[in-house]
Design an enzyme around this catalytic site. Sequence first.
Site, short mmCIF file in Angstrom:
data_model
loop_
_atom_site.label_atom_id
_atom_site.label_comp_id
_atom_site.label_asym_id
_atom_site.label_seq_id
_atom_site.Cartn_x
_atom_site.Cartn_y
_atom_site.Cartn_z
N ARG A 1 43.03 43.97 39.52
CA ARG A 1 43.77 45.17 39.92
C ARG A 1 44.48 45.00 41.26
O ARG A 1 45.37 45.76 41.60
CB ARG A 1 42.82 46.39 39.99
CG ARG A 1 42.21 46.78 38.67
CD ARG A 1 43.24 47.22 37.64
NE ARG A 1 44.01 48.35 38.11
CZ ARG A 1 43.63 49.62 38.02
NH1 ARG A 1 42.48 49.93 37.44
NH2 ARG A 1 44.39 50.60 38.47
N ARG B 1 47.09 43.59 43.14
CA ARG B 1 48.34 43.02 42.65
C ARG B 1 49.15 42.33 43.72
O ARG B 1 49.99 41.49 43.44
CB ARG B 1 49.22 44.15 42.07
CG ARG B 1 48.62 44.89 40.92
CD ARG B 1 49.24 46.28 40.76
NE ARG B 1 48.81 47.18 41.84
CZ ARG B 1 49.22 48.42 41.99
NH1 ARG B 1 50.10 48.92 41.15
NH2 ARG B 1 48.76 49.16 42.99
N GLU C 1 44.28 32.08 34.91
CA GLU C 1 42.95 32.23 34.31
C GLU C 1 42.88 31.43 33.01
O GLU C 1 43.90 31.25 32.32
CB GLU C 1 42.69 33.72 34.02
CG GLU C 1 41.28 34.00 33.55
CD GLU C 1 41.02 35.47 33.23
OE1 GLU C 1 41.94 36.29 33.40
OE2 GLU C 1 39.90 35.78 32.82
N GLY D 1 41.74 32.58 26.36
CA GLY D 1 40.96 32.74 25.14
C GLY D 1 41.80 32.53 23.89
O GLY D 1 41.30 32.58 22.77
N ARG D 2 43.11 32.30 24.09
CA ARG D 2 43.98 31.99 22.96
C ARG D 2 44.04 30.49 22.73
O ARG D 2 44.24 30.04 21.61
CB ARG D 2 45.41 32.49 23.24
CG ARG D 2 45.51 33.98 23.43
CD ARG D 2 46.96 34.39 23.60
NE ARG D 2 47.71 34.17 22.37
CZ ARG D 2 49.02 33.99 22.32
NH1 ARG D 2 49.75 34.00 23.42
NH2 ARG D 2 49.62 33.81 21.17
N ARG E 1 37.86 36.05 19.28
CA ARG E 1 37.29 36.49 20.57
C ARG E 1 37.04 38.00 20.63
O ARG E 1 36.37 38.48 21.53
CB ARG E 1 38.18 36.05 21.72
CG ARG E 1 39.52 36.78 21.75
CD ARG E 1 40.28 36.48 23.00
NE ARG E 1 41.66 36.91 22.90
CZ ARG E 1 42.55 36.70 23.87
NH1 ARG E 1 42.21 36.07 24.95
NH2 ARG E 1 43.79 37.13 23.73
N ASN F 1 46.58 35.49 50.82
CA ASN F 1 46.73 35.18 52.24
C ASN F 1 45.79 36.11 53.01
O ASN F 1 45.16 36.99 52.41
CB ASN F 1 48.20 35.30 52.68
CG ASN F 1 48.75 36.70 52.44
OD1 ASN F 1 48.20 37.68 52.95
ND2 ASN F 1 49.82 36.80 51.66
N ARG G 1 36.36 45.87 48.38
CA ARG G 1 35.39 45.23 47.47
C ARG G 1 34.13 44.73 48.16
O ARG G 1 33.26 44.16 47.50
CB ARG G 1 36.06 44.10 46.71
CG ARG G 1 37.25 44.55 45.86
CD ARG G 1 36.89 45.62 44.85
NE ARG G 1 38.04 45.93 43.98
CZ ARG G 1 38.00 46.80 42.98
NH1 ARG G 1 36.89 47.48 42.73
NH2 ARG G 1 39.07 47.03 42.25
C1 LIG Z 1 35.31 51.77 44.43
C2 LIG Z 1 36.51 51.67 43.53
C3 LIG Z 1 36.60 52.45 42.40
C4 LIG Z 1 37.70 52.35 41.54
N1 LIG Z 1 37.76 53.14 40.43
C5 LIG Z 1 38.84 53.04 39.60
C6 LIG Z 1 38.94 53.85 38.43
O1 LIG Z 1 38.07 54.63 38.12
N2 LIG Z 1 40.04 53.70 37.64
C7 LIG Z 1 41.06 52.83 37.96
O2 LIG Z 1 42.03 52.73 37.22
N3 LIG Z 1 40.98 52.06 39.05
C8 LIG Z 1 39.91 52.13 39.89
N4 LIG Z 1 39.85 51.34 40.99
C9 LIG Z 1 40.93 50.38 41.25
C10 LIG Z 1 41.93 50.93 42.31
O3 LIG Z 1 42.57 52.09 41.82
C11 LIG Z 1 42.97 49.86 42.67
O4 LIG Z 1 43.67 49.50 41.50
C12 LIG Z 1 42.38 48.61 43.26
O5 LIG Z 1 41.40 48.92 44.22
C13 LIG Z 1 43.47 47.77 43.88
O6 LIG Z 1 43.90 48.41 45.06
P1 LIG Z 1 45.41 48.42 45.51
O7 LIG Z 1 46.28 49.05 44.51
O8 LIG Z 1 45.39 48.99 46.91
O9 LIG Z 1 45.69 46.83 45.61
P2 LIG Z 1 47.08 46.07 45.46
O10 LIG Z 1 47.60 46.20 44.10
O11 LIG Z 1 46.83 44.67 45.94
O12 LIG Z 1 48.05 46.80 46.45
C14 LIG Z 1 47.96 46.64 47.87
C15 LIG Z 1 48.74 47.73 48.56
O13 LIG Z 1 50.12 47.61 48.23
C16 LIG Z 1 50.70 48.91 48.10
N5 LIG Z 1 51.15 49.09 46.70
C17 LIG Z 1 50.84 48.32 45.63
N6 LIG Z 1 51.45 48.75 44.52
C18 LIG Z 1 52.16 49.84 44.87
C19 LIG Z 1 52.96 50.74 44.16
N7 LIG Z 1 53.19 50.62 42.85
N8 LIG Z 1 53.53 51.75 44.83
C20 LIG Z 1 53.33 51.89 46.15
N9 LIG Z 1 52.56 51.07 46.91
C21 LIG Z 1 51.97 50.05 46.27
C22 LIG Z 1 49.60 49.91 48.46
O14 LIG Z 1 49.66 50.17 49.83
C23 LIG Z 1 48.34 49.15 48.12
O15 LIG Z 1 47.20 49.60 48.82
C24 LIG Z 1 38.75 51.44 41.85
C25 LIG Z 1 38.65 50.65 43.01
C26 LIG Z 1 37.56 50.75 43.84
C27 LIG Z 1 37.48 49.88 45.08
#
Ligand SMILES: Cc1cc2nc3c(=O)[nH]c(=O)nc-3n(C[C@H](O)[C@H](O)[C@H](O)COP(=O)(O)OP(=O)(O)OC[C@H]3O[C@@H](n4cnc5c(N)ncnc54)[C@H](O)[C@@H]3O)c2cc1C
Length: 254
Positions: A83, A85, A92, A95-96, A165, A181, A192
């Site tokens: 998640r 991104r 990775e 599995g294909r 799978r 980075n 995390r």
């Molecule tokens: C304790 C916990 C519980 C969670 N529970 C759930 C859940 O129930 N369901 C679920 O779907 N996910 C869940 N997540 C996942 C969470 O929603 C995030 O997808 C994940 O933590 C990645 O975070 P991020 O988007 O900040 O990271 P990255 O994708 O690495 O993004 C880093 C930063 O870039 C910026 N950014 C990235 N993309 C965009 C965008 N499209 N628009 C604007 N700014 C952007 C933001 O500032 C973001 O913080 C959970 C995460 C944690 C830690």
Amino acid sequence: VTPIEFRSDFTTDIVQLMGDDDMVLRAMLISTLTDDKVENMTAEGKAGRIRFLMHGRHGTPFEQNLMTFRSEAPIFVYREWHRHRIGVSINEQSGRYVELPPMFYIPPPERPLLQVGKPGAYEYIAGDEQTYRTMVGFIKDNSIDSYHRYESLLQGVGVAKEVARMVLPVNIYSSMYWTCNARSLMAFLSLRVRCPSKQEFVDVSDYKDEFGFSIFPSKPMWEIDACARAIEQVFAQAFPLTHAAFVDFGRVCP
Ligand SMILES: Cc1cc2nc3c(=O)[nH]c(=O)nc-3n(C[C@H](O)[C@H](O)[C@H](O)COP(=O)(O)OP(=O)(O)OC[C@H]3O[C@@H](n4cnc5c(N)ncnc54)[C@H](O)[C@@H]3O)c2cc1C
């Protein structure tokens, strides 16, 4: 009959590292074209400048570096890991294209088993020995049964790997290279690695955690916390000043 391997650990080996705290400072100094040379700075001078960057959330100098980890973890951990991104690259196993190795995760005895509280504020507490034994028994039986069905579909029925799978559970191990980075890593670690806030402690001297306190504490799943902690150890060694500043300023990603 193929023997099934059960593991309770994760692999997080650093395979490639580029950059260090000095490169963070060089990236900072180019903006002012100052005559300061990183090589001539004292340790305090370096630490002070990196703290200035972290405190002001001047994040980009922390991007001029790279760390690649080779990891092995169950698929349900990667569901969460992937998640993240931004500022990361992933490759990775497929599995294909390959038959997935018969390697499955079982939670170790110290992994909390019971969930109490409400959504968003769950706490996880230990189960008793009987609960642990039942859980491990079910997971093992399911892993063995499903892997044998997987093999039967591949060898007996002859269906494609990408179809066979579908009978496998999410505790099967996968492997990946993960490149980040220091900045994208701090974003990952802030969410995390579970570090409490100072307010959770009446006496903060009761709490000993090498990774400090969080201004915005997260409650990650136990398994991804274990992977992230192992990675944070590597980060702390490779970028000691950056890591110290990240911890001192409450684990907020700059
Ligand atoms: C304790 C916990 C519980 C969670 N529970 C759930 C859940 O129930 N369901 C679920 O779907 N996910 C869940 N997540 C996942 C969470 O929603 C995030 O997808 C994940 O933590 C990645 O975070 P991020 O988007 O900040 O990271 P990255 O994708 O690495 O993004 C880093 C930063 O870039 C910026 N950014 C990235 N993309 C965009 C965008 N499209 N628009 C604007 N700014 C952007 C933001 O500032 C973001 O913080 C959970 C995460 C944690 C830690």
